[in-house]
Design a protein around this motif. Structure first.
Motif, PDB file in Angstrom:
ATOM      1  N   ARG A 272       0.836  -1.207   0.000  1.00  0.00           N
ATOM      2  CA  ARG A 272       0.000   0.000   0.000  1.00  0.00           C
ATOM      3  C   ARG A 272       0.866   1.251   0.000  1.00  0.00           C
ATOM      4  O   ARG A 272       0.551   2.240  -0.686  1.00  0.00           O
ATOM      5  CB  ARG A 272      -0.908   0.003   1.232  1.00  0.00           C
ATOM      6  CG  ARG A 272      -2.194  -0.784   1.076  1.00  0.00           C
ATOM      7  CD  ARG A 272      -3.022  -0.660   2.336  1.00  0.00           C
ATOM      8  NE  ARG A 272      -4.363  -1.187   2.187  1.00  0.00           N
ATOM      9  CZ  ARG A 272      -5.243  -1.260   3.187  1.00  0.00           C
ATOM     10  NH1 ARG A 272      -4.906  -0.830   4.395  1.00  0.00           N
ATOM     11  NH2 ARG A 272      -6.444  -1.762   2.986  1.00  0.00           N
ATOM     12  N   ARG A 273       1.962   1.219   0.756  1.00  0.00           N
ATOM     13  CA  ARG A 273       2.882   2.358   0.778  1.00  0.00           C
ATOM     14  C   ARG A 273       3.438   2.602  -0.623  1.00  0.00           C
ATOM     15  O   ARG A 273       3.619   3.742  -1.055  1.00  0.00           O
ATOM     16  CB  ARG A 273       4.010   2.091   1.776  1.00  0.00           C
ATOM     17  CG  ARG A 273       4.954   3.269   1.973  1.00  0.00           C
ATOM     18  CD  ARG A 273       6.018   2.942   3.009  1.00  0.00           C
ATOM     19  NE  ARG A 273       5.418   2.659   4.319  1.00  0.00           N
ATOM     20  CZ  ARG A 273       6.089   2.135   5.335  1.00  0.00           C
ATOM     21  NH1 ARG A 273       7.365   1.834   5.201  1.00  0.00           N
ATOM     22  NH2 ARG A 273       5.484   1.919   6.484  1.00  0.00           N
ATOM     23  N   LEU A 274       3.696   1.524  -1.344  1.00  0.00           N
ATOM     24  CA  LEU A 274       4.221   1.633  -2.700  1.00  0.00           C
ATOM     25  C   LEU A 274       3.190   2.288  -3.620  1.00  0.00           C
ATOM     26  O   LEU A 274       3.531   3.168  -4.422  1.00  0.00           O
ATOM     27  CB  LEU A 274       4.580   0.233  -3.208  1.00  0.00           C
ATOM     28  CG  LEU A 274       5.545   0.111  -4.377  1.00  0.00           C
ATOM     29  CD1 LEU A 274       6.886   0.736  -4.060  1.00  0.00           C
ATOM     30  CD2 LEU A 274       5.710  -1.365  -4.736  1.00  0.00           C
ATOM     31  N   THR A 275       1.931   1.899  -3.502  1.00  0.00           N
ATOM     32  CA  THR A 275       0.904   2.513  -4.348  1.00  0.00           C
ATOM     33  C   THR A 275       0.717   3.981  -4.000  1.00  0.00           C
ATOM     34  O   THR A 275       0.531   4.818  -4.897  1.00  0.00           O
ATOM     35  CB  THR A 275      -0.440   1.768  -4.224  1.00  0.00           C
ATOM     36  OG1 THR A 275      -0.936   1.876  -2.889  1.00  0.00           O
ATOM     37  CG2 THR A 275      -0.288   0.305  -4.583  1.00  0.00           C
ATOM     38  N   GLU A 276       0.779   4.306  -2.716  1.00  0.00           N
ATOM     39  CA  GLU A 276       0.622   5.700  -2.289  1.00  0.00           C
ATOM     40  C   GLU A 276       1.758   6.578  -2.803  1.00  0.00           C
ATOM     41  O   GLU A 276       1.592   7.794  -2.965  1.00  0.00           O
ATOM     42  CB  GLU A 276       0.540   5.769  -0.773  1.00  0.00           C
ATOM     43  CG  GLU A 276      -0.765   5.189  -0.211  1.00  0.00           C
ATOM     44  CD  GLU A 276      -0.685   4.868   1.268  1.00  0.00           C
ATOM     45  OE1 GLU A 276       0.394   5.125   1.876  1.00  0.00           O
ATOM     46  OE2 GLU A 276      -1.666   4.345   1.820  1.00  0.00           O
ATOM     47  N   ALA A 277       2.904   5.951  -3.059  1.00  0.00           N
ATOM     48  CA  ALA A 277       4.049   6.691  -3.596  1.00  0.00           C
ATOM     49  C   ALA A 277       4.009   6.797  -5.119  1.00  0.00           C
ATOM     50  O   ALA A 277       4.944   7.326  -5.728  1.00  0.00           O
ATOM     51  CB  ALA A 277       5.352   6.011  -3.155  1.00  0.00           C
ATOM     52  N   GLY A 278       2.939   6.292  -5.734  1.00  0.00           N
ATOM     53  CA  GLY A 278       2.776   6.445  -7.175  1.00  0.00           C
ATOM     54  C   GLY A 278       3.289   5.288  -8.006  1.00  0.00           C
ATOM     55  O   GLY A 278       3.482   5.431  -9.213  1.00  0.00           O
ATOM     56  N   HIS A 279       3.481   4.118  -7.386  1.00  0.00           N
ATOM     57  CA  HIS A 279       4.066   2.981  -8.099  1.00  0.00           C
ATOM     58  C   HIS A 279       3.090   1.822  -8.243  1.00  0.00           C
ATOM     59  O   HIS A 279       3.510   0.656  -8.260  1.00  0.00           O
ATOM     60  CB  HIS A 279       5.335   2.526  -7.385  1.00  0.00           C
ATOM     61  CG  HIS A 279       6.361   3.610  -7.223  1.00  0.00           C
ATOM     62  ND1 HIS A 279       6.925   4.262  -8.299  1.00  0.00           N
ATOM     63  CD2 HIS A 279       6.901   4.166  -6.112  1.00  0.00           C
ATOM     64  CE1 HIS A 279       7.784   5.172  -7.862  1.00  0.00           C
ATOM     65  NE2 HIS A 279       7.787   5.139  -6.535  1.00  0.00           N
TER      66      HIS A 279
END
Length: 301
Positions: A272-279
């Protein structure tokens, strides 16, 4: 609609990274291939090689003996199968509907019940192996549904996969795939930590992977995605946002069964942190960004 040479009319709906490759194997085997995809351009290559395009899923169902779907999310599956103009409503009696999306076991059971009420067959048959397995026709295919329906579809599964198993009644294929995703979730964290440690210790991570990839630590993910992590190649064979979806379904099912899966909770948090960072459209090996760019200590729960 079986032809004199034994070929059948087969539908395929959902032509993403894996779906287009899977459909291609059916076309290469000489079957009549009928297609629908939300983005028409993704069907162009298959149409150029002889497939037939239709403007909606229901039209595909009207022409086919078996229809495969490879979609994104459970709401997509529900709309395509159970919508007023969907596959269950439009398919001819005797047609088999096969969902290869990773989706909800409960939805798979509801689709099977709706299909049976209209004299249709239904299977949930999610896959593992990513774009590499789809291209080579070596996917692992996990099916749930009636055994007789599975046997009807097996020859087509064999065009797309190498390991093919019937796991039980409707929903069983989805449960097996969720077990697969649970194993992948923690393994991806472990591979990332291993490479981060090797780099921090001043070792050549490629050399380390060559060595440990032949020992007890070896896995498909370490051998195939570890080198991509080292190269900072985050191109997608399976999207991060789809993996987050799979983990969330698995956690919902685990909660329903009274299971605590701490590794899966942590993996979901990191992805989820990765998606929140735009990835969100990285491949799943994109989790290494969190270790390579922000450091392992930033990822502790």
């Amino acid at each position: 609609m079986t032809t004199s040479d034994g070929k059948q009319a087969i539908g395929f709906i959902g032509l993403g990274i894996m779906g287009a490759l899977m459909a291609g194997h059916i076309l290469e085997a000489g079957h009549q291939l009928h297609l629908y995809n939300r983005t028409r351009a993704k069907a162009d290559d298959l149409v150029a090689h002889g497939a037939t395009w239709h403007d909606n899923p229901g039209r595909v169902a009207e022409h086919c003996d078996i229809v495969f779907t490879m979609l994104g999310y459970p709401p997509d599956v529900e709309a395509v199968f159970l919508g007023p103009d969907g596959l269950v409503a439009r398919a001819r009696p005797g047609t088999v509907l096969v969902d290869m999306t990773t989706s909800s076991p409960d939805l798979a059971r509801r689709i099977a019940e709706a299909a049976a009420a209209r004299d249709l067959g239904a299977l949930d048959a999610p896959v593992s192996g990513g774009d590499v397995g789809a291209r080579a026709g070596r996917l692992a295919i996990m099916a749930g549904g009636e055994q007789t329906t599975f046997e009807k579809v097996r020859p087509f599964f064999e065009l797309m996969g190498e390991t093919i198993a019937h796991l039980g009644p409707a929903g069983a294929g989805q449960h097996a795939k969720l077990a697969n995703q649970i194993a992948i979730a923690s393994t991806m964290m472990a591979v990332s930590e291993s490479i981060a440690y090797a780099e921090a210790a001043g070792l050549d991570p490629r050399q380390v992977l060559d060595v440990i990839g032949t020992g007890a630590a070896s896995s498909f993910l370490l051998v195939n995605l570890g080198p991509k992590m080292v190269a900072r190649d985050y191109s997608a064979g399976f999207f991060v946002h789809h993996f987050v979806k799979d983990m969330e379904i698995a956690l919902d099912e685990a909660a329903r069964m009274g299971l605590d899966l701490p590794g899966l909770h942590l993996a979901r948090k990191l992805y989820r942190r990765l998606t929140e960072a735009g990835h969100a459209e990285d491949g799943t090996q994109g989790i290494f960004r969190l270790f390579a760019e922000t450091g392992h200590t930033q990822n502790r729960a």
